[in-house]
Write a protein that holds these residues in place. Structure first.
Motif, PDB file in Angstrom:
ATOM      1  N   ILE A 136      50.635 -31.782  -7.932  1.00 32.90           N
ATOM      2  CA  ILE A 136      51.928 -32.123  -8.701  1.00 32.90           C
ATOM      3  C   ILE A 136      51.251 -32.632 -10.229  1.00 32.90           C
ATOM      4  O   ILE A 136      51.832 -32.433 -11.354  1.00 32.90           O
ATOM      5  CB  ILE A 136      52.689 -32.918  -8.135  1.00 32.90           C
ATOM      6  N   ARG A 137      50.213 -33.552  -9.932  1.00 35.79           N
ATOM      7  CA  ARG A 137      49.837 -34.038 -11.298  1.00 35.79           C
ATOM      8  C   ARG A 137      49.134 -32.934 -12.048  1.00 35.79           C
ATOM      9  O   ARG A 137      49.222 -33.088 -13.182  1.00 35.79           O
ATOM     10  CB  ARG A 137      48.716 -35.182 -11.042  1.00 35.79           C
ATOM     11  N   ASP A 138      48.627 -32.223 -11.527  1.00 42.25           N
ATOM     12  CA  ASP A 138      47.816 -30.895 -12.049  1.00 42.25           C
ATOM     13  C   ASP A 138      48.905 -30.304 -13.100  1.00 42.25           C
ATOM     14  O   ASP A 138      48.552 -29.503 -13.974  1.00 42.25           O
ATOM     15  CB  ASP A 138      47.122 -30.093 -11.126  1.00 42.25           C
ATOM     16  N   VAL A 139      50.153 -29.985 -12.570  1.00 47.47           N
ATOM     17  CA  VAL A 139      51.025 -29.266 -13.474  1.00 47.47           C
ATOM     18  C   VAL A 139      51.310 -29.922 -14.721  1.00 47.47           C
ATOM     19  O   VAL A 139      51.408 -29.313 -15.783  1.00 47.47           O
ATOM     20  CB  VAL A 139      52.627 -29.335 -12.732  1.00 47.47           C
ATOM     21  N   VAL A 140      51.119 -31.310 -14.897  1.00 49.67           N
ATOM     22  CA  VAL A 140      51.332 -31.943 -16.090  1.00 49.67           C
ATOM     23  C   VAL A 140      49.886 -31.783 -16.782  1.00 49.67           C
ATOM     24  O   VAL A 140      49.865 -31.612 -17.996  1.00 49.67           O
ATOM     25  CB  VAL A 140      51.473 -33.502 -15.792  1.00 49.67           C
ATOM     26  N   ALA A 141      49.075 -32.108 -16.063  1.00 51.19           N
ATOM     27  CA  ALA A 141      47.680 -32.162 -16.708  1.00 51.19           C
ATOM     28  C   ALA A 141      47.446 -30.713 -17.225  1.00 51.19           C
ATOM     29  O   ALA A 141      46.723 -30.491 -18.525  1.00 51.19           O
ATOM     30  CB  ALA A 141      46.431 -32.648 -15.785  1.00 51.19           C
ATOM     31  N   GLU A 142      47.783 -29.712 -16.698  1.00 50.77           N
ATOM     32  CA  GLU A 142      47.374 -28.412 -17.312  1.00 50.77           C
ATOM     33  C   GLU A 142      48.491 -27.874 -17.896  1.00 50.77           C
ATOM     34  O   GLU A 142      48.285 -26.732 -18.339  1.00 50.77           O
ATOM     35  CB  GLU A 142      46.940 -27.485 -16.063  1.00 50.77           C
ATOM     36  N   ARG A 143      49.472 -28.493 -18.346  1.00 45.80           N
ATOM     37  CA  ARG A 143      50.805 -27.937 -18.833  1.00 45.80           C
ATOM     38  C   ARG A 143      51.294 -26.500 -18.344  1.00 45.80           C
ATOM     39  O   ARG A 143      51.361 -25.714 -19.077  1.00 45.80           O
ATOM     40  CB  ARG A 143      50.390 -28.065 -20.445  1.00 45.80           C
ATOM     41  N   ASP A 144      51.250 -26.640 -17.049  1.00 45.02           N
ATOM     42  CA  ASP A 144      51.612 -25.416 -16.450  1.00 45.02           C
ATOM     43  C   ASP A 144      53.226 -25.561 -16.135  1.00 45.02           C
ATOM     44  O   ASP A 144      53.771 -25.549 -15.288  1.00 45.02           O
ATOM     45  CB  ASP A 144      51.146 -25.705 -14.621  1.00 45.02           C
ATOM     46  N   TYR A 145      53.718 -24.647 -17.421  1.00 44.57           N
ATOM     47  CA  TYR A 145      55.227 -24.878 -17.636  1.00 44.57           C
ATOM     48  C   TYR A 145      55.927 -23.888 -16.544  1.00 44.57           C
ATOM     49  O   TYR A 145      56.992 -24.242 -16.042  1.00 44.57           O
ATOM     50  CB  TYR A 145      55.770 -24.432 -18.807  1.00 44.57           C
ATOM     51  N   GLY A 146      55.241 -23.038 -16.034  1.00 46.67           N
ATOM     52  CA  GLY A 146      55.974 -22.151 -14.954  1.00 46.67           C
ATOM     53  C   GLY A 146      56.270 -22.668 -13.611  1.00 46.67           C
ATOM     54  O   GLY A 146      56.926 -22.455 -12.705  1.00 46.67           O
ATOM     55  N   ASN A 147      55.632 -23.977 -13.318  1.00 43.92           N
ATOM     56  CA  ASN A 147      55.632 -24.603 -12.101  1.00 43.92           C
ATOM     57  C   ASN A 147      56.099 -26.050 -12.291  1.00 43.92           C
ATOM     58  O   ASN A 147      56.361 -26.715 -11.210  1.00 43.92           O
ATOM     59  CB  ASN A 147      54.212 -24.885 -11.420  1.00 43.92           C
ATOM     60  N   VAL A 148      57.093 -26.264 -13.324  1.00 47.24           N
ATOM     61  CA  VAL A 148      57.425 -27.651 -13.370  1.00 47.24           C
ATOM     62  C   VAL A 148      58.606 -27.858 -12.727  1.00 47.24           C
ATOM     63  O   VAL A 148      58.769 -28.784 -12.037  1.00 47.24           O
ATOM     64  CB  VAL A 148      57.880 -27.750 -14.995  1.00 47.24           C
ATOM     65  N   ALA A 149      59.457 -26.948 -12.627  1.00 42.94           N
ATOM     66  CA  ALA A 149      60.686 -26.921 -11.725  1.00 42.94           C
ATOM     67  C   ALA A 149      60.176 -26.955 -10.127  1.00 42.94           C
ATOM     68  O   ALA A 149      60.922 -28.085  -9.488  1.00 42.94           O
ATOM     69  CB  ALA A 149      61.686 -25.776 -11.901  1.00 42.94           C
ATOM     70  N   LEU A 150      59.374 -26.438  -9.906  1.00 39.49           N
ATOM     71  CA  LEU A 150      59.182 -26.387  -8.343  1.00 39.49           C
ATOM     72  C   LEU A 150      58.508 -27.732  -8.108  1.00 39.49           C
ATOM     73  O   LEU A 150      58.415 -28.330  -7.106  1.00 39.49           O
ATOM     74  CB  LEU A 150      57.817 -25.112  -8.000  1.00 39.49           C
ATOM     75  N   ALA A 151      57.490 -28.378  -9.086  1.00 37.61           N
ATOM     76  CA  ALA A 151      56.683 -29.471  -9.112  1.00 37.61           C
ATOM     77  C   ALA A 151      57.739 -30.830  -8.893  1.00 37.61           C
ATOM     78  O   ALA A 151      57.805 -31.774  -8.066  1.00 37.61           O
ATOM     79  CB  ALA A 151      55.768 -30.072  -9.985  1.00 37.61           C
ATOM     80  N   ARG A 152      58.915 -30.533  -9.537  1.00 41.69           N
ATOM     81  CA  ARG A 152      59.686 -31.404  -9.867  1.00 41.69           C
ATOM     82  C   ARG A 152      60.688 -31.640  -8.297  1.00 41.69           C
ATOM     83  O   ARG A 152      60.946 -32.870  -7.885  1.00 41.69           O
ATOM     84  CB  ARG A 152      60.857 -31.488 -10.850  1.00 41.69           C
ATOM     85  N   ALA A 153      61.041 -30.604  -7.738  1.00 37.56           N
ATOM     86  CA  ALA A 153      61.813 -30.452  -6.557  1.00 37.56           C
ATOM     87  C   ALA A 153      60.898 -30.769  -5.463  1.00 37.56           C
ATOM     88  O   ALA A 153      61.359 -31.673  -4.636  1.00 37.56           O
ATOM     89  CB  ALA A 153      61.968 -29.072  -6.255  1.00 37.56           C
ATOM     90  N   ALA A 154      59.461 -30.764  -5.567  1.00 38.66           N
ATOM     91  CA  ALA A 154      58.596 -30.984  -4.308  1.00 38.66           C
ATOM     92  C   ALA A 154      58.445 -32.707  -4.458  1.00 38.66           C
ATOM     93  O   ALA A 154      58.475 -33.281  -3.594  1.00 38.66           O
ATOM     94  CB  ALA A 154      57.269 -30.452  -4.560  1.00 38.66           C
ATOM     95  N   LEU A 155      58.359 -33.224  -5.784  1.00 38.20           N
ATOM     96  CA  LEU A 155      58.044 -34.498  -5.928  1.00 38.20           C
ATOM     97  C   LEU A 155      59.458 -35.315  -5.183  1.00 38.20           C
ATOM     98  O   LEU A 155      59.412 -36.544  -4.668  1.00 38.20           O
ATOM     99  CB  LEU A 155      57.917 -34.837  -7.151  1.00 38.20           C
TER     100      LEU A 155
END
Length: 213
Positions: free
Chosen positions: A179-198
């Motif tokens: 989840i941290r990596d989504v922010v660090a890598e600016r992985d915009y495509g997985n932001v929604a999934l990461a927020r839901a999982a968090l």
């Protein structure tokens, strides 16, 4: 408004010709000659400012637009271009104010909306930036660049929201690296999934805490 002296018009048209050839230094020299003869002509001041923008002389460009606006303060394009010059100088707040003035004078000034959107994006005011590009699309629905920038602003807004949620979640759980990596890598495509999982992980931690209490 001053009437352009005849020879000033000749120098002005030479300046225009050099601008069209992207020979901006030569254009500026011509505009200066024109302004010696017709210093009260706002059009020549605006054209000189435009040429100065093109070669990165932003302080001088802003000063040229100031001269134009002192003569013709209701020219929306001069306000927008002054805003662009100030933005390039890092004076973002004043640049936004210039765009706001341009839009007060001409609410359908697409370049002013686009400049304002770009500036607000730089200032991390992503929702407002997206609204500017939405305004562009309301005027010109076929402007694909505005649609692209609007979506980028929304992506950045959502990524920033995820970063905030991660910081808040750290009080309750150890946030997974993925989840941290989504922010660090600016992985915009997985932001929604990461927020839901968090949110699910935080919800589980809160449920366990309630059960234990």
């Amino acid at each position: 408004m001053a009437i352009r002296q005849e020879n000033a018009g000749v120098w002005y048209h030479w300046g225009q010709a050099f601008c069209n050839m992207r020979k901006f230094d030569e254009a500026i020299a011509c505009y200066d000659k024109a302004l010696e003869l017709s210093p009260g002509d706002p059009v020549i001041w605006r054209r000189k400012g435009f040429a100065l923008l093109k070669i990165g002389r932003y302080d001088e460009a802003a000063a040229s637009f100031d001269q134009a606006l002192a003569i013709d303060p209701e020219n929306a394009t001069a306000w927008q271009r002054k805003g662009y010059a100030l933005a390039c100088l890092g004076e973002h707040k004043d640049a936004v104010a210039c765009c706001d003035t341009a839009l007060t004078l001409d609410p359908r000034h697409i370049l002013a909306w686009q400049s304002r959107g770009w500036l607000l994006g730089v200032m991390c005011r992503y929702d407002e930036a997206a609204d500017c590009y939405e305004a562009v699309l309301a005027i010109d629905p076929d402007r694909r660049s505005a649609a692209w920038h609007r979506e980028r602003m929304r992506e950045r807004r959502d990524l920033e929201a995820l970063a905030v949620e991660i910081r808040e979640a750290e009080r309750f759980i150890e946030v997974p690296a993925c989840i941290r990596d989504v922010v660090a890598e600016r992985d915009y495509g997985n932001v929604a999934l990461a927020r839901a999982a968090l949110r699910e992980l935080v919800g589980r931690a809160e449920a366990v805490a309630v059960h234990r209490s």
